[in-house]
Design a protein around this motif. Structure first.
Motif, PDB file in Angstrom:
ATOM      1  N   LYS A  57       0.821  -1.220   0.000  1.00  0.00           N
ATOM      2  CA  LYS A  57       0.000   0.000   0.000  1.00  0.00           C
ATOM      3  C   LYS A  57       0.848   1.260   0.000  1.00  0.00           C
ATOM      4  CE  LYS A  57      -3.918   0.418   0.487  1.00  0.00           C
ATOM      5  NZ  LYS A  57      -5.005   0.635  -0.477  1.00  0.00           N
ATOM      6  N   LEU A  58       1.985   1.205   0.673  1.00  0.00           N
ATOM      7  CA  LEU A  58       2.856   2.386   0.726  1.00  0.00           C
ATOM      8  C   LEU A  58       3.406   2.754  -0.648  1.00  0.00           C
ATOM      9  CD1 LEU A  58       4.848   1.751   4.037  1.00  0.00           C
ATOM     10  CD2 LEU A  58       3.105   3.496   3.630  1.00  0.00           C
ATOM     11  N   THR A  59       3.490   1.793  -1.556  1.00  0.00           N
ATOM     12  CA  THR A  59       4.005   2.105  -2.893  1.00  0.00           C
ATOM     13  C   THR A  59       3.086   3.071  -3.631  1.00  0.00           C
ATOM     14  OG1 THR A  59       2.881   0.217  -3.921  1.00  0.00           O
ATOM     15  CG2 THR A  59       5.096  -0.159  -3.061  1.00  0.00           C
ATOM     16  N   ASP A  60       1.786   2.999  -3.373  1.00  0.00           N
ATOM     17  CA  ASP A  60       0.855   3.926  -4.016  1.00  0.00           C
ATOM     18  C   ASP A  60       1.071   5.357  -3.526  1.00  0.00           C
ATOM     19  OD1 ASP A  60      -0.420   1.854  -5.424  1.00  0.00           O
ATOM     20  OD2 ASP A  60      -1.719   1.417  -3.726  1.00  0.00           O
ATOM     21  N   ARG A  61       1.390   5.469  -2.261  1.00  0.00           N
ATOM     22  CA  ARG A  61       1.518   6.800  -1.657  1.00  0.00           C
ATOM     23  C   ARG A  61       2.888   7.435  -1.906  1.00  0.00           C
ATOM     24  NH1 ARG A  61      -0.522   8.346   4.440  1.00  0.00           N
ATOM     25  NH2 ARG A  61       0.021  10.559   4.384  1.00  0.00           N
ATOM     26  N   TYR A  62       3.940   6.645  -1.811  1.00  0.00           N
ATOM     27  CA  TYR A  62       5.292   7.199  -1.909  1.00  0.00           C
ATOM     28  C   TYR A  62       6.028   6.830  -3.188  1.00  0.00           C
ATOM     29  CZ  TYR A  62       4.512   8.166   3.023  1.00  0.00           C
ATOM     30  OH  TYR A  62       3.985   8.621   4.203  1.00  0.00           O
ATOM     31  N   GLY A  63       5.449   5.965  -3.990  1.00  0.00           N
ATOM     32  CA  GLY A  63       6.093   5.581  -5.241  1.00  0.00           C
ATOM     33  C   GLY A  63       6.830   4.267  -5.116  1.00  0.00           C
ATOM     34  N   ARG A  64       6.831   3.517  -6.196  1.00  0.00           N
ATOM     35  CA  ARG A  64       7.429   2.189  -6.188  1.00  0.00           C
ATOM     36  C   ARG A  64       8.950   2.231  -6.080  1.00  0.00           C
ATOM     37  NH1 ARG A  64       2.636   2.647  -7.405  1.00  0.00           N
ATOM     38  NH2 ARG A  64       3.301   4.588  -8.362  1.00  0.00           N
ATOM     39  N   PRO A 109       7.264  -3.604  -4.750  1.00  0.00           N
ATOM     40  CA  PRO A 109       7.606  -2.880  -5.980  1.00  0.00           C
ATOM     41  C   PRO A 109       8.170  -3.780  -7.073  1.00  0.00           C
ATOM     42  CG  PRO A 109       8.370  -1.650  -4.075  1.00  0.00           C
ATOM     43  CD  PRO A 109       7.890  -2.978  -3.567  1.00  0.00           C
ATOM     44  N   VAL A 110       8.864  -4.846  -6.695  1.00  0.00           N
ATOM     45  CA  VAL A 110       9.400  -5.770  -7.699  1.00  0.00           C
ATOM     46  C   VAL A 110       8.267  -6.331  -8.555  1.00  0.00           C
ATOM     47  CG1 VAL A 110      10.513  -8.005  -8.043  1.00  0.00           C
ATOM     48  CG2 VAL A 110      11.469  -6.386  -6.391  1.00  0.00           C
ATOM     49  N   TYR A 111       7.200  -6.769  -7.915  1.00  0.00           N
ATOM     50  CA  TYR A 111       6.097  -7.404  -8.637  1.00  0.00           C
ATOM     51  C   TYR A 111       5.188  -6.383  -9.315  1.00  0.00           C
ATOM     52  CZ  TYR A 111       7.715 -11.737  -6.768  1.00  0.00           C
ATOM     53  OH  TYR A 111       8.503 -12.827  -6.511  1.00  0.00           O
ATOM     54  N   ILE A 112       5.025  -5.226  -8.697  1.00  0.00           N
ATOM     55  CA  ILE A 112       4.220  -4.177  -9.326  1.00  0.00           C
ATOM     56  C   ILE A 112       4.914  -3.678 -10.591  1.00  0.00           C
ATOM     57  CG2 ILE A 112       3.223  -1.878  -9.044  1.00  0.00           C
ATOM     58  CD1 ILE A 112       3.143  -2.461  -6.008  1.00  0.00           C
ATOM     59  N   LEU A 113       6.196  -3.361 -10.495  1.00  0.00           N
ATOM     60  CA  LEU A 113       6.934  -2.849 -11.648  1.00  0.00           C
ATOM     61  C   LEU A 113       7.013  -3.887 -12.764  1.00  0.00           C
ATOM     62  CD1 LEU A 113       9.816  -0.983  -9.767  1.00  0.00           C
ATOM     63  CD2 LEU A 113       8.007   0.068 -11.137  1.00  0.00           C
ATOM     64  N   ARG A 174      19.310   2.453 -10.611  1.00  0.00           N
ATOM     65  CA  ARG A 174      19.286   3.846 -11.065  1.00  0.00           C
ATOM     66  C   ARG A 174      18.535   3.983 -12.384  1.00  0.00           C
ATOM     67  NH1 ARG A 174      25.408   5.650 -11.260  1.00  0.00           N
ATOM     68  NH2 ARG A 174      25.451   3.655 -12.400  1.00  0.00           N
ATOM     69  N   ARG A 175      18.467   2.913 -13.170  1.00  0.00           N
ATOM     70  CA  ARG A 175      17.817   2.981 -14.478  1.00  0.00           C
ATOM     71  C   ARG A 175      16.324   2.686 -14.406  1.00  0.00           C
ATOM     72  NH1 ARG A 175      21.185  -0.038 -19.074  1.00  0.00           N
ATOM     73  NH2 ARG A 175      19.531   1.026 -20.233  1.00  0.00           N
ATOM     74  N   ILE A 176      15.835   2.328 -13.231  1.00  0.00           N
ATOM     75  CA  ILE A 176      14.413   2.030 -13.090  1.00  0.00           C
ATOM     76  C   ILE A 176      13.601   3.324 -13.112  1.00  0.00           C
ATOM     77  CG2 ILE A 176      12.643   1.129 -11.528  1.00  0.00           C
ATOM     78  CD1 ILE A 176      14.638  -0.921 -10.566  1.00  0.00           C
ATOM     79  N   GLU A 177      12.546   3.331 -13.884  1.00  0.00           N
ATOM     80  CA  GLU A 177      11.624   4.457 -13.921  1.00  0.00           C
ATOM     81  C   GLU A 177      10.247   3.981 -13.482  1.00  0.00           C
ATOM     82  OE1 GLU A 177      11.592   6.287 -17.730  1.00  0.00           O
ATOM     83  OE2 GLU A 177      13.740   6.750 -17.731  1.00  0.00           O
ATOM     84  N   ASP A 178       9.641   4.727 -12.562  1.00  0.00           N
ATOM     85  CA  ASP A 178       8.321   4.370 -12.050  1.00  0.00           C
ATOM     86  C   ASP A 178       7.271   4.760 -13.086  1.00  0.00           C
ATOM     87  OD1 ASP A 178       6.057   3.847 -10.562  1.00  0.00           O
ATOM     88  OD2 ASP A 178       6.907   4.647  -8.704  1.00  0.00           O
ATOM     89  N   PRO A 179       6.539   3.786 -13.646  1.00  0.00           N
ATOM     90  CA  PRO A 179       5.563   4.115 -14.690  1.00  0.00           C
ATOM     91  C   PRO A 179       4.329   4.855 -14.184  1.00  0.00           C
ATOM     92  CG  PRO A 179       5.435   1.793 -14.148  1.00  0.00           C
ATOM     93  CD  PRO A 179       6.609   2.335 -13.402  1.00  0.00           C
ATOM     94  N   LEU A 180       4.093   4.818 -12.871  1.00  0.00           N
ATOM     95  CA  LEU A 180       2.955   5.520 -12.290  1.00  0.00           C
ATOM     96  C   LEU A 180       3.456   6.517 -11.244  1.00  0.00           C
ATOM     97  CD1 LEU A 180       0.437   2.585 -11.709  1.00  0.00           C
ATOM     98  CD2 LEU A 180       0.376   4.289 -13.536  1.00  0.00           C
ATOM     99  N   PRO A 181       2.971   7.761 -11.269  1.00  0.00           N
ATOM    100  CA  PRO A 181       3.414   8.744 -10.272  1.00  0.00           C
ATOM    101  C   PRO A 181       2.840   8.422  -8.898  1.00  0.00           C
ATOM    102  CG  PRO A 181       1.651   9.652 -11.610  1.00  0.00           C
ATOM    103  CD  PRO A 181       2.006   8.338 -12.227  1.00  0.00           C
ATOM    104  N   PRO A 182       3.564   8.721  -7.821  1.00  0.00           N
ATOM    105  CA  PRO A 182       3.028   8.495  -6.476  1.00  0.00           C
ATOM    106  C   PRO A 182       1.888   9.456  -6.184  1.00  0.00           C
ATOM    107  CG  PRO A 182       5.110   9.684  -6.354  1.00  0.00           C
ATOM    108  CD  PRO A 182       4.933   9.282  -7.788  1.00  0.00           C
ATOM    109  N   GLN A 382      -2.792  -2.977  -8.361  1.00  0.00           N
ATOM    110  CA  GLN A 382      -1.550  -3.746  -8.332  1.00  0.00           C
ATOM    111  C   GLN A 382      -0.815  -3.614  -7.004  1.00  0.00           C
ATOM    112  OE1 GLN A 382      -0.142  -6.020 -10.553  1.00  0.00           O
ATOM    113  NE2 GLN A 382      -2.248  -5.945 -11.291  1.00  0.00           N
ATOM    114  N   GLY A 383      -0.890  -2.420  -6.370  1.00  0.00           N
ATOM    115  CA  GLY A 383      -0.235  -2.258  -5.072  1.00  0.00           C
ATOM    116  C   GLY A 383      -0.823  -3.187  -4.032  1.00  0.00           C
ATOM    117  N   GLU A 384      -2.151  -3.264  -3.999  1.00  0.00           N
ATOM    118  CA  GLU A 384      -2.834  -4.126  -3.035  1.00  0.00           C
ATOM    119  C   GLU A 384      -2.566  -5.601  -3.301  1.00  0.00           C
ATOM    120  OE1 GLU A 384      -6.903  -2.465  -1.317  1.00  0.00           O
ATOM    121  OE2 GLU A 384      -6.880  -2.443  -3.511  1.00  0.00           O
ATOM    122  N   ILE A 385      -2.781  -6.027  -4.547  1.00  0.00           N
ATOM    123  CA  ILE A 385      -2.660  -7.456  -4.829  1.00  0.00           C
ATOM    124  C   ILE A 385      -1.219  -7.923  -4.748  1.00  0.00           C
ATOM    125  CG2 ILE A 385      -2.475  -7.218  -7.342  1.00  0.00           C
ATOM    126  CD1 ILE A 385      -4.206 -10.009  -5.275  1.00  0.00           C
TER     127      ILE A 385
END
Length: 459
Positions: A57-64, A109-113, A174-182, A382-385
């Motif tokens: 759940k924290l990934t939704d709020r603060y970013g993956r 975040p591993v599974y969400i990303l 460093r090369r990872i980009e979060d596809p969804l904004p927090p 995705q954050g929840e599941i």
């Protein structure tokens, strides 16, 4: 990017199994017992399970990516503290608590990303194949790598090794980009997080108390169930009032996902339960050292590697249901072989066929089970599941170590090894029964496919 995510899963799985071959060394160095080491291992797995849902759940709020990096730092601090531990208490703080918290932050975040960056079924199967292969190899090869390091240097060096791998992951990420904004405005259900964590802790601690005090076991289990019941009532009330709960009960309305979660739980129960039981038996009863024990586990590592890395090809030819059922059937045969051959032969080779079969079976079904669950929900869930999925898997790891370990340490010289392994086989048959009810359709697109505009990435 995929290398960073897969390595993160590898090191967390490695941490859950590498201590199995250090049982004698740690207990002698820290003046504790086999049961003390078992508690440290189980608490690590339990902390992961208890905090994985809040971590998701924290990934939704603060970013993956931010949660991923924060988890890596906390994990590294715990690993270094464990390396310098003067006693069991500090080892539990570093390994069980801090590494457990770090894992709960970095694994969702591993599974969400992976789900968001690989939008189609085939590419996602390939990506999850790599991630799950590294995770399975980490768990299966943990005894070998841990045994080599322990024999060559010290058990403490194994924790330094973990910190070094974390440093590599930080560089790669460093090369990872979060596809969804927090979304900093997302609420966080603190009460739900506390209740779910306390409930799960009480249940697993109840299992651990089985060999010491039956009444304490019953009390802890009942109390744990009551706290979890309170948690679900809290979730229902929060949803009814229009507030966002820690875990939406709608996640459990998807039958395919529910079955997939059951299979995930039993898979990791089999893997970690077998790892602890066989490693403890070889060292305490057979008198093998850390490296000898680790070498025997190479069979499971090779089996898991072969089938996990074939995930993409297997997903294109067979349904997820077929793969999961086949995996359970092969794994149960492997457990039976471990009991039968170990009882008939005194040579170390007697453990190889069973471990090889378990590795092959787990490698076949780890990826499809995850793919079934993750692909059943849209991107906004995705954050929840992801948190729920990883919590269920790590809870399976906790149950495996707690249940099989408790049976084993209760009577290492009284047939307890066979009893522990037979118990694991029964759970395996339960997983096979659950898998039989999965949809027959080929492919993992059994629910709502996550919609995303994120670009595909290369490994």
């Amino acid at each position: 990017m995929l290398a960073a995510l897969a390595l993160a899963q590898f090191i967390c799985s490695f941490a859950g199994s590498n201590m199995n071959v250090m049982i004698n060394d740690i207990s002698e160095d820290l003046d504790t017992t086999v049961q003390g080491v078992q508690v440290a291992i189980t608490v690590f797995l339990l902390v992961m399970a208890a905090l994985m849902i809040p971590g998701g759940k924290l990934t939704d709020r603060y970013g993956r990516k931010r949660c991923f990096l924060t988890g890596l730092v906390v994990y590294a601090i715990g690993a270094l503290l464990s390396a310098a531990a003067p006693g069991l208490g500090v080892l539990i703080l570093g390994n069980s608590i801090l590494e457990g918290i770090g894992t709960a932050l970095l694994i969702p975040p591993v599974y969400i990303l992976t789900t968001l960056l690989y939008p189609d079924v085939t590419s996602r199967a390939r990506a999850f194949g790599v991630v799950m292969a590294l995770g399975g190899i980490g768990a299966a090869a943990g005894p070998l790598i841990g045994g080599l390091i322990t024999t060559a240097i010290s058990w403490r060096a194994a924790f330094v090794f973990q910190a070094l791998v974390i440093a590599v992951i930080v560089v790669l990420s460093r090369r990872i980009e979060d596809p969804l904004p927090p979304d900093p405005t997302r609420s966080f259900d603190v009460v739900g997080a506390v209740l779910s964590a306390v409930g799960l802790v009480l249940v697993v601690m109840g299992i651990l108390a089985a060999d010491n005090d039956i009444w304490l076991m019953i009390a802890l289990l009942v109390l744990g169930v009551l706290v979890l019941w309170w948690f679900f009532r809290s979730v229902r009330a929060r949803e009814a009032s229009g507030r966002e709960p820690l875990l939406s009960l709608r996640l459990f309305h998807n039958r395919t996902s529910n079955l997939g979660l059951v299979t995930q739980n039993v898979q990791w129960l089999l893997l970690m339960g077998t790892s602890f039981t066989v490693a403890a038996y070889l060292q305490v009863v057979r008198g093998y050292d850390a490296i000898q024990t680790g070498v025997i586990f190479t069979a499971a590592t090779l089996g898991l590697l072969v089938t996990s890395l074939s995930a993409e090809r297997l997903a294109g030819r067979h349904s997820q249901r077929t793969l999961v059922m086949t995996g359970f059937a092969v794994s149960v045969v492997g457990v039976v072989a471990l009991v039968a051959l170990a009882g008939s032969f005194s040579t170390a080779w007697a453990f190889v066929p069973g471990l090889l079969l378990i590795g092959l079976g787990l490698g076949v079904m780890l990826t499809p089970s995850v793919n079934v669950v993750q692909s059943s929900f849209p991107e906004e869930q995705q954050g929840e599941i992801s948190g729920l999925s990883r919590s269920v898997s790590n809870l399976g790891s906790s149950f495996g170590t707690a249940i099989a370990g408790t049976i084993l340490v209760a009577g290492l010289t009284k047939g307890a090894y066979a009893a522990a392994m037979i118990t694991l086989a029964v759970f395996g048959l339960g997983g096979l029964a659950a898998a039989a009810f999965l949809p027959r359709e080929t492919g993992s697109n059994t629910g709502h496919t996550p919609r995303t505009t994120a670009p595909r990435t290369s490994a």
